[in-house]
Design a protein around this motif. Structure first.
Motif, PDB file in Angstrom:
ATOM      1  N   TYR A 150       7.521  84.929  32.099  1.00  0.00           N
ATOM      2  CA  TYR A 150       8.104  85.642  30.960  1.00  0.00           C
ATOM      3  C   TYR A 150       9.416  84.945  30.580  1.00  0.00           C
ATOM      4  CZ  TYR A 150       8.923  90.048  28.332  1.00  0.00           C
ATOM      5  OH  TYR A 150       9.113  91.004  27.370  1.00  0.00           O
ATOM      6  N   ALA A 151      10.274  84.717  31.595  1.00  0.00           N
ATOM      7  CA  ALA A 151      11.561  84.064  31.321  1.00  0.00           C
ATOM      8  C   ALA A 151      11.878  83.133  32.478  1.00  0.00           C
ATOM      9  CB  ALA A 151      12.658  85.094  31.159  1.00  0.00           C
ATOM     10  N   VAL A 158      12.779  82.323  27.117  1.00  0.00           N
ATOM     11  CA  VAL A 158      11.773  83.392  27.124  1.00  0.00           C
ATOM     12  C   VAL A 158      10.520  82.875  26.417  1.00  0.00           C
ATOM     13  CG1 VAL A 158      11.263  85.704  26.225  1.00  0.00           C
ATOM     14  CG2 VAL A 158      13.529  85.205  27.180  1.00  0.00           C
ATOM     15  N   ALA A 182      12.851  88.429  33.869  1.00  0.00           N
ATOM     16  CA  ALA A 182      12.852  89.210  32.621  1.00  0.00           C
ATOM     17  C   ALA A 182      13.151  90.688  32.879  1.00  0.00           C
ATOM     18  CB  ALA A 182      11.497  89.071  31.931  1.00  0.00           C
ATOM     19  N   TRP A 185      15.972  93.000  31.468  1.00  0.00           N
ATOM     20  CA  TRP A 185      16.541  92.408  30.248  1.00  0.00           C
ATOM     21  C   TRP A 185      15.570  92.405  29.080  1.00  0.00           C
ATOM     22  CZ3 TRP A 185      21.530  92.027  30.617  1.00  0.00           C
ATOM     23  CH2 TRP A 185      22.116  91.778  31.855  1.00  0.00           C
ATOM     24  N   MET A 186      14.260  92.447  29.377  1.00  0.00           N
ATOM     25  CA  MET A 186      13.253  92.324  28.321  1.00  0.00           C
ATOM     26  C   MET A 186      12.297  93.528  28.417  1.00  0.00           C
ATOM     27  SD  MET A 186      14.131  89.373  27.069  1.00  0.00           S
ATOM     28  CE  MET A 186      12.808  89.161  25.906  1.00  0.00           C
ATOM     29  N   ARG A 259      18.625  99.301  29.357  1.00  0.00           N
ATOM     30  CA  ARG A 259      18.347  97.974  28.786  1.00  0.00           C
ATOM     31  C   ARG A 259      18.734  97.780  27.312  1.00  0.00           C
ATOM     32  NH1 ARG A 259      14.935  94.988  26.004  1.00  0.00           N
ATOM     33  NH2 ARG A 259      13.658  96.775  25.452  1.00  0.00           N
ATOM     34  N   ALA A 263      21.369  94.935  27.047  1.00  0.00           N
ATOM     35  CA  ALA A 263      20.903  93.609  26.623  1.00  0.00           C
ATOM     36  C   ALA A 263      21.677  93.160  25.391  1.00  0.00           C
ATOM     37  CB  ALA A 263      19.406  93.638  26.352  1.00  0.00           C
ATOM     38  N   GLU A 292      15.947  82.114  21.937  1.00  0.00           N
ATOM     39  CA  GLU A 292      14.912  82.822  22.712  1.00  0.00           C
ATOM     40  C   GLU A 292      15.214  82.632  24.188  1.00  0.00           C
ATOM     41  OE1 GLU A 292      12.546  84.800  21.506  1.00  0.00           O
ATOM     42  OE2 GLU A 292      13.393  84.432  19.534  1.00  0.00           O
ATOM     43  N   LEU A 294      17.140  84.670  27.868  1.00  0.00           N
ATOM     44  CA  LEU A 294      17.588  85.920  28.466  1.00  0.00           C
ATOM     45  C   LEU A 294      19.022  86.201  28.039  1.00  0.00           C
ATOM     46  CD1 LEU A 294      16.281  85.525  32.126  1.00  0.00           C
ATOM     47  CD2 LEU A 294      15.474  87.149  30.399  1.00  0.00           C
TER      48      LEU A 294
END
Ligand code: PLP
Length: 385
Positions: A150-151, A158, A182, A185-186, A259, A263, A292, A294
């Motif tokens: 993912y990251a 990302v 991720a 954060w995502m 988040r 974030a 793109e 984190l």
């Protein structure tokens, strides 16, 4: 000390310690025991599983607790690929990206070495992203599994996970993503992402080291790697780490609630930090994708230095960070991630990663920028003397 190495690990949060403490002390039962202590432990474990499932948007039965991110990745790669392997060894393949964590990469190499799988490695561009079209072209009907993180843990790039997972789904191939960096954060909703399997590690989120989760979608079969008493629905035997599961569930639930605001705040600080370093440190080069990435990771190369020397200088100045991945610590080889991004080995050796936790402040980052200027200047000065 200004701690800018949260991608390596984070301290255990107070709320997490408080939630797990009973299961290390008074409520110390084994979830398989048929008495009240055992039942209390089983019920805590079920609660933790339900809490993780709520954040991931899946069913509790799709959540397997593991000993961390590494085990979750191993179980995803080996477990899913071995459950799908064909009797004709020539047909067995897995796809990974060129920037995976060793937990994924080495699991794929194990499948190659011991079980004869072919490993197709998807390249990345200079920004660290894989191409959706390149994945489409690489997939074969017999591909057993695709695993794309993912990251990234070194540069923070990302990946377009939902688009990649959709391409795998078109071909009926299960898609795993390593969401260790991720998480927190995502977005992690597995249905929105369209993934079949997803790994999380507790210690990146304020839970202790040695706690992890693998989500696997209901109908995807997994060959267990650890055999024994059949815990975790047979997917991962061994007396469960109840306190670790409660800790991870608590940390993940807190991170999920915090988040959106967190974030946005940290991404703003990261942008300012990146701009200040690029403006004020001669020759500084941002690695990874410009946007793109984190919210929590800013990574650079400082040509004309050595990353390790810059780290030492920074630590002397009270700033703790990393030269890349803590998991490859002790290795002098240039990072495979930075080489995959197309950097020369000489430049890759000058990498420094700054990664922020949820408590990072603007003031800390201002001090860190000044320290980076001093440290890079000192190391460059040494080199030219
Ligand atoms: N995957 C990624 C992307 C990571 O960054 C890490 C740890 O740094 C892992 C997997 C391994 O997780 P753990 O340390 O819980 O074994």
């Amino acid at each position: 000390m200004i701690f800018l190495d949260a991608a390596a690990t984070t301290p255990v949060r107070r709320e997490v310690l408080e939630a797990m403490w009973p299961y290390l002390s008074g409520e110390f039962g084994n979830p398989s025991s048929h008495h009240t202590l055992g039942e209390a432990a089983a019920s805590a474990l079920a609660g933790a599983r339900a809490a993780v499932a709520k954040v991931l948007g899946c069913r509790p039965g799709e959540v397997t607790f593991t000993s961390g991110g590494t085990e979750a990745d191993n179980l995803a790669l080996k477990g899913v690929a071995l459950a799908r392997q064909s009797a004709d060894p020539a047909l067995n393949r897995v796809v990974i990206s060129a920037v995976e964590h060793p937990a994924v990469e080495e699991s794929a190499r194990y499948l190659e070495r011991i079980h004869g799988f072919a490993v197709d490695v998807l390249p990345v561009g200079a920004d660290g992203r894989v191409s959706v079209e390149a994945l489409r072209a690489m997939l074969r009907p017999e591909t057993a599994l695709v695993s794309i993180m993912y990251a990234n843990n070194e540069v923070g790039t990302v990946q377009p996970v939902a688009e990649l997972a959709a391409v795998a789904a078109e071909h009926g191939v299960p898609f795993h993503t390593d969401a260790v960096q991720a998480a927190g954060w995502m977005p992690l909703d597995v249905k929105a992402l369209g993934v079949d399997a997803l790994s999380i590690s507790g210690h990146k989120l304020g839970a202790p080291k040695g706690s992890g989760v693998l989500y696997v979608r209901g109908r995807v079969r997994v060959e267990p790697l650890v055999h024994g008493g059949g815990q975790e629905r047979g997917r991962r035997s061994g007396t469960e780490n109840v306190a670790g599961a409660v800790a991870l569930a608590t940390a993940l639930t807190l991170a999920h609630a915090e988040r959106p605001e967190l974030a946005a705040r940290v991404a703003g600080l990261r942008e300012r930090f990146i701009a200040s370093v690029l403006d004020t440190v001669p020759g500084a080069l941002l690695t990874g994708h410009r946007t793109e990435r984190l919210p929590s990771v800013a990574s650079f190369c400082f040509p004309g230095t050595s990353g390790e020397s810059v780290l030492l200088e920074l630590e002397r100045l009270g700033v703790v960070c990393s030269s890349g991945s803590a998991c490859a610590a002790g290795s002098d080889a240039p990072s495979h991630v930075l080489l995959a991004l197309g950097l020369e080995a000489e430049v890759a050796q000058t990498a420094v990663r700054f990664s922020f936790n949820s408590t990072v402040t603007a003031d800390e980052l201002e001090q860190a920028v000044a320290a980076v200027q001093t440290a890079v200047g000192a190391v460059q000065g040494l080199g030219t003397r």
